[in-house]
Design a protein around this motif. Structure first.
Motif, PDB file in Angstrom:
ATOM      1  N   LEU A   1       0.831  -1.199   0.000  1.00 57.71           N
ATOM      2  CA  LEU A   1       0.000   0.000   0.000  1.00 57.71           C
ATOM      3  C   LEU A   1       0.868   1.253   0.000  1.00 57.71           C
ATOM      4  CD1 LEU A   1      -2.925   0.943   0.026  1.00 57.71           C
ATOM      5  CD2 LEU A   1      -2.884   0.812   2.527  1.00 57.71           C
ATOM      6  N   ALA A   2       2.032   1.179   0.627  1.00 56.05           N
ATOM      7  CA  ALA A   2       2.945   2.329   0.664  1.00 56.05           C
ATOM      8  C   ALA A   2       3.463   2.703  -0.717  1.00 56.05           C
ATOM      9  CB  ALA A   2       4.123   2.015   1.588  1.00 56.05           C
ATOM     10  N   GLN A   3       3.371   1.787  -1.665  1.00 53.10           N
ATOM     11  CA  GLN A   3       3.820   2.101  -3.022  1.00 53.10           C
ATOM     12  C   GLN A   3       2.810   2.981  -3.761  1.00 53.10           C
ATOM     13  OE1 GLN A   3       6.945   0.803  -3.204  1.00 53.10           O
ATOM     14  NE2 GLN A   3       6.357  -0.089  -1.230  1.00 53.10           N
ATOM     15  N   TYR A   4       1.624   3.183  -3.171  1.00 58.77           N
ATOM     16  CA  TYR A   4       0.566   3.929  -3.864  1.00 58.77           C
ATOM     17  C   TYR A   4       0.149   5.199  -3.128  1.00 58.77           C
ATOM     18  CZ  TYR A   4       0.386  -0.408  -6.438  1.00 58.77           C
ATOM     19  OH  TYR A   4       0.739  -1.486  -7.201  1.00 58.77           O
ATOM     20  N   ASN A   5       0.228   5.229  -1.817  1.00 59.25           N
ATOM     21  CA  ASN A   5      -0.143   6.442  -1.097  1.00 59.25           C
ATOM     22  C   ASN A   5       0.415   6.406   0.319  1.00 59.25           C
ATOM     23  OD1 ASN A   5      -2.271   5.236   0.799  1.00 59.25           O
ATOM     24  ND2 ASN A   5      -3.144   4.694  -1.205  1.00 59.25           N
ATOM     25  N   GLN A   6       0.556   7.569   0.914  1.00 60.32           N
ATOM     26  CA  GLN A   6       1.015   7.729   2.298  1.00 60.32           C
ATOM     27  C   GLN A   6       2.167   6.780   2.637  1.00 60.32           C
ATOM     28  OE1 GLN A   6      -3.244   7.276   3.780  1.00 60.32           O
ATOM     29  NE2 GLN A   6      -2.530   8.930   5.115  1.00 60.32           N
ATOM     30  N   PRO A   7       3.275   6.870   1.914  1.00 58.93           N
ATOM     31  CA  PRO A   7       4.343   5.875   2.095  1.00 58.93           C
ATOM     32  C   PRO A   7       4.930   5.842   3.502  1.00 58.93           C
ATOM     33  CG  PRO A   7       5.082   7.722   0.741  1.00 58.93           C
ATOM     34  CD  PRO A   7       3.607   7.858   0.880  1.00 58.93           C
ATOM     35  N   MET A   8       5.170   7.001   4.104  1.00 58.77           N
ATOM     36  CA  MET A   8       5.795   7.002   5.427  1.00 58.77           C
ATOM     37  C   MET A   8       4.911   6.311   6.459  1.00 58.77           C
ATOM     38  SD  MET A   8       7.384  10.849   5.375  1.00 58.77           S
ATOM     39  CE  MET A   8       7.793  10.793   7.116  1.00 58.77           C
ATOM     40  N   GLU A   9       3.626   6.668   6.459  1.00 61.25           N
ATOM     41  CA  GLU A   9       2.706   6.077   7.429  1.00 61.25           C
ATOM     42  C   GLU A   9       2.584   4.571   7.235  1.00 61.25           C
ATOM     43  OE1 GLU A   9      -2.074   6.171   8.534  1.00 61.25           O
ATOM     44  OE2 GLU A   9      -1.199   7.753   7.298  1.00 61.25           O
ATOM     45  N   HIS A  10       2.414   4.147   6.000  1.00 52.86           N
ATOM     46  CA  HIS A  10       2.195   2.726   5.750  1.00 52.86           C
ATOM     47  C   HIS A  10       3.466   1.908   5.982  1.00 52.86           C
ATOM     48  CE1 HIS A  10      -1.794   3.567   4.581  1.00 52.86           C
ATOM     49  NE2 HIS A  10      -1.540   4.028   3.369  1.00 52.86           N
ATOM     50  N   LEU A  11       4.624   2.454   5.655  1.00 49.95           N
ATOM     51  CA  LEU A  11       5.866   1.724   5.905  1.00 49.95           C
ATOM     52  C   LEU A  11       6.121   1.566   7.404  1.00 49.95           C
ATOM     53  CD1 LEU A  11       8.128   3.240   3.110  1.00 49.95           C
ATOM     54  CD2 LEU A  11       7.358   0.862   3.275  1.00 49.95           C
ATOM     55  N   LYS A  12       5.805   2.597   8.174  1.00 51.20           N
ATOM     56  CA  LYS A  12       5.952   2.477   9.632  1.00 51.20           C
ATOM     57  C   LYS A  12       4.981   1.432  10.182  1.00 51.20           C
ATOM     58  CE  LYS A  12       7.591   7.216  10.313  1.00 51.20           C
ATOM     59  NZ  LYS A  12       7.270   8.564  10.845  1.00 51.20           N
ATOM     60  N   ASN A  13       3.773   1.409   9.648  1.00 50.89           N
ATOM     61  CA  ASN A  13       2.818   0.378  10.075  1.00 50.89           C
ATOM     62  C   ASN A  13       3.306  -1.018   9.697  1.00 50.89           C
ATOM     63  OD1 ASN A  13       0.970   2.143  11.237  1.00 50.89           O
ATOM     64  ND2 ASN A  13      -0.143   2.451   9.322  1.00 50.89           N
ATOM     65  N   ALA A  14       3.943  -1.127   8.528  1.00 51.14           N
ATOM     66  CA  ALA A  14       4.486  -2.419   8.109  1.00 51.14           C
ATOM     67  C   ALA A  14       5.560  -2.887   9.084  1.00 51.14           C
ATOM     68  CB  ALA A  14       5.060  -2.310   6.695  1.00 51.14           C
ATOM     69  N   ILE A  15       6.433  -1.980   9.491  1.00 53.90           N
ATOM     70  CA  ILE A  15       7.505  -2.349  10.422  1.00 53.90           C
ATOM     71  C   ILE A  15       6.920  -2.803  11.755  1.00 53.90           C
ATOM     72  CG2 ILE A  15       9.442  -1.425  11.753  1.00 53.90           C
ATOM     73  CD1 ILE A  15      10.022   0.377   9.267  1.00 53.90           C
ATOM     74  N   VAL A  16       5.893  -2.106  12.238  1.00 53.72           N
ATOM     75  CA  VAL A  16       5.243  -2.500  13.491  1.00 53.72           C
ATOM     76  C   VAL A  16       4.651  -3.901  13.359  1.00 53.72           C
ATOM     77  CG1 VAL A  16       3.317  -2.002  15.045  1.00 53.72           C
ATOM     78  CG2 VAL A  16       4.778  -0.138  14.246  1.00 53.72           C
TER      79      VAL A  16
END
Length: 728
Positions: A499-514
């Motif tokens: 999802l980070a590849q399409y919108n809000q990358p910082m937020e979604h990548l941080k959620n992925a790490i969590v």
């Protein structure tokens, strides 16, 4: 449409094109159509016929469940395409179609107090087995042609049979096509279309009464073509290549994508009593003949017999159970057993085939038998408490059809059908009363949406996948099912990453790490080393991506740390392909660290050397595997390795004497030339790499003079010199 010459240089492309035209013609649902499919290769014919049946026979919308308190009737499972084998004792296709329709008339749906209801459409029919007429007496062969000559009367007579409302697909080898053209010209003139498949003739060696099977082979023309298409479609997530004055380009590398634990990402419901039920069945003689059944649909019977005929010796006990269960179901039909009893019997049949599938026999035939059996179970008993689990299983079986090659063009349709079944299951259960089933279905729904994102609306579908995984985690807690909880958290992390590849990358990548970190906490590195290493790799990937948006040095160091931890468990001995991918990722992370502005020159040189070591390890493993089963592009890795050597050979601030610089430049040129050799079919990447070669040759001249340039040119293949010399 005339018969075309099939002496085509590319059978793969030809057969794929013909198949899709035929599938489209049948899927339109037109009436009074006569299609002739010409195929001399029986294996290919069987595979295409099975593919058409699995795609068109039972659209998911026909198996809908309505709660018992509604006023609407449910829609029974009724086929849109029926496969019949020509009756060799009386080869009359029209009579066979009429006989089938008498035995299985279209059901009436939508009945209410004010509505008399409507009849479902009459299905289309495909007839196979014409090639067997060659071994029949001449009288039988002439009788078949006589029946075809009468077909025109059926089409033109106002008192015609119900065949008028249907369509016919007649499969025939080329010799019988010519016989039909000459001896049944009226039938030939009534044809709507002819579809000619390319293939070598297959000898007809079957006995008169032995049923042909839908081949389970995956090496046929049609299968190979569609598998290649699917492999190309998933490479759409590759990273872009940029040529920015010798700055390293991000590799075309699927190794940088998070990975998912496929053995546990899509789950079937397994009743605790199922194994005991199958073991307790009374066994019959192994030499018993196939059952003669008159009350079970021919589609299901044919597919079951195909699975029995393809089984190997140690499966005979299981096949005996299947035969006995078929006879039991047929007997239940003949004695007018209650719908609940019939539903339970069909459910057991589906369970038998589901067990086969879970044991690794996920063939097209086994999947279709399980699907048809479960659909029958729901049709006969819509109020059973097992219905939500059956719907979940149907969703997963359709998802598995997508994963079973050949699967390219039908992939999206299968996934969408699976999603509909999952959504139907969710409508019937409450998360409060059925938390385990609810979480299972939501997890599977997330997986299906993720796969659907490969075909359409990726941002929207990944968002739906995230929502489904999050909902599953509300009821799949770490305390109840720690490993399933961890698997769902990993899947959630992967969905966030996409999802980070399409919108809000910082937020979604941080959620992925969590999410990845929560998953990691429940995997023991000693008991689950491969999954533990996989999630560490995913954490590294997420940090690597996040470094492009904030705190690059910090996130790149965290990525390096995670990749290093992953490599403790992703070893060359156990998982060489995964190890190569993580080494490749590690090399890229070191490269970006080496080019951070705040680091010292000593650190920069150290990171570049570590980058080179990682890339070399990756390529060493890749080449030892003959570049098979890799998730990254080795030519991009060669390019990146060349760029790292180039920087060490040209940066005046880095330590290194003339000999060391020459060695680095030679290695840079060697790697760029290896990359160039593999990029001839990718014009854009080829030109970028060619520019790297030119710049490296210029660096030889700049660092080592004319002797250096001559040395560089001596390494360049002669056919490339006309392209390179004008640019120097």
């Amino acid at each position: 449409m005339s018969v075309n010459d099939t002496a085509h240089s590319d059978k793969f492309a030809w057969n794929r094109q013909v198949y899709h035209r035929l599938k489209l013609a049948l899927s339109l649902g037109l009436r009074r159509q006569i299609f002739v499919a010409v195929c001399d290769d029986l294996n290919l014919r069987n595979q295409v016929a099975a593919r058409l049946h699995s795609t068109l026979a039972y659209p998911v919308g026909q198996v809908l469940y309505q709660p018992s308190n509604t006023q609407e009737d449910s829609t029974p499972a009724y086929p849109r395409l029926v496969t019949l084998r020509l009756n060799l004792s009386d080869p009359n296709p029209i009579a066979q179609i009429n006989q089938w329709l008498v035995s299985y008339p279209p059901p009436i749906v939508g009945v209410s107090k004010d509505n008399p209801g409507r009849s479902l459409p009459i299905p289309a029919f495909q007839i196979v087995g014409v090639e067997q007429l060659t071994k029949q007496p001449v009288a039988i062969q002439r009788l078949f042609l006589h029946y075809l000559r009468l077909t025109e009367q059926h089409l033109s007579s106002p008192e015609s049979s119900r065949f008028l409302e249907s369509s016919l697909l007649l499969w025939t080898p080329r010799p019988w096509l010519y016989a039909i053209q000459q001896s049944a010209p009226h039938f030939w003139r009534c044809r709507t279309g002819v579809f000619v498949f390319a293939g070598e003739p297959t000898p007809t060696t079957r006995t008169k009464n032995s049923p042909e099977r839908f081949s389970g082979s995956r090496s046929l023309d049609l299968g190979n073509i569609e598998q290649v298409i699917w492999e190309e479609s998933v490479s759409g997530d590759d990273f872009p290549v940029e040529d920015v004055d010798f700055q390293i380009h991000t590799p075309v590398n699927r190794g940088h994508q998070p990975q998912e634990p496929s053995p546990i990402k899509s789950e079937l419901f397994v009743p605790e009593t199922f194994q005991q039920e199958t073991n307790d069945k009374v066994r019959i003689s192994e030499t018993s003949s196939p059952p003669r059944l008159s009350h079970i649909s021919k589609e299901l019977t044919e597919l079951v017999l195909a699975t029995i005929n393809t089984a190997i010796a140690h499966d005979q006990d299981e096949n005996i159970q299947v035969q006995q269960l078929l006879e039991e179901i047929d007997s239940l039909h003949s004695t007018k057993a209650s719908p609940e009893t019939l539903a339970a019997a069909y459910h057991r049949l589906g369970n038998l085939y589901r067990l086969r599938i879970e044991q690794g026999q996920a063939t097209l035939e086994n999947l279709m038998v399980a699907i048809l059996a479960y659909q029958e179970a729901i049709t006969y008993d819509e109020t059973s408490p097992q219905v939500p689990d059956i719907l979940n299983d149907l969703g997963t079986l359709y998802w598995m059809l997508y994963r079973t090659p050949p699967n390219s063009e039908e992939g999206q349709s299968y996934i969408e059908q699976g999603i509909e079944f999952y959504q139907l299951a969710l409508k019937l259960i409450s998360p409060e009363t059925h938390p385990e089933t609810y979480a299972r279905v939501q997890n599977n729904l997330g997986t299906a949406y993720g796969d659907l994102a490969r075909f359409s609306n990726p941002g929207e579908n990944w968002q739906k996948a995230v929502a489904a995984y999050r909902e599953a985690l509300c009821f799949r807690t770490a305390e109840m099912e720690p490993l399933k909880y961890a698997a769902t958290q990993n899947n959630l992390g992967t969905a966030y990453w996409h999802l980070a590849q399409y919108n809000q990358p910082m937020e979604h990548l941080k959620n992925a790490i969590v999410a990845y970190s929560l998953a990691l906490a429940y995997y023991n590195s000693e008991q689950e080393p491969l999954k533990y290493g996989m999630i560490q790799n995913n954490i590294g990937t997420a940090h690597w991506n996040l470094a492009q948006y904030e705190n690059p040095a910090e996130n790149l160091r965290l990525a390096v740390e995670a990749y290093g931890e992953a490599l403790k468990y992703r070893t060359p001995a156990h998982v060489p392909a995964a190890c190569a991918a993580t080494q490749n990722n590690l090399g890229t992370a070191y490269w970006h660290l080496a080019n951070q502005s705040q680091i010292s020159k000593e650190e920069q040189q150290n990171f570049l050397e570590l980058c080179i070591n990682a890339y070399e390890e990756s390529l060493k493993l890749a080449h030892s595997m003959n570049n098979a089963n890799l998730s990254f592009d080795i030519f991009a890795t060669h390019n990146n390795l060349g760029l790292a050597h180039y920087q060490l050979g040209t940066d005046q601030y880095l330590n290194g004497d003339k000999i060391a610089r020459s060695q680095h430049l030679e290695l840079a040129l060697d790697n760029h030339l290896q990359a160039l050799n593999g990029l001839s079919n990718k014009p854009e990447s080829y030109q970028i790499t060619l520019n790297y070669v030119v710049k490296t040759i210029r660096a030889f001249h700049s660092e080592l003079g004319i002797q250096g340039q001559n040395l560089a040119l001596s390494k360049v293949p002669g056919q490339l010199l006309p392209e390179i010399l004008p640019k120097l």
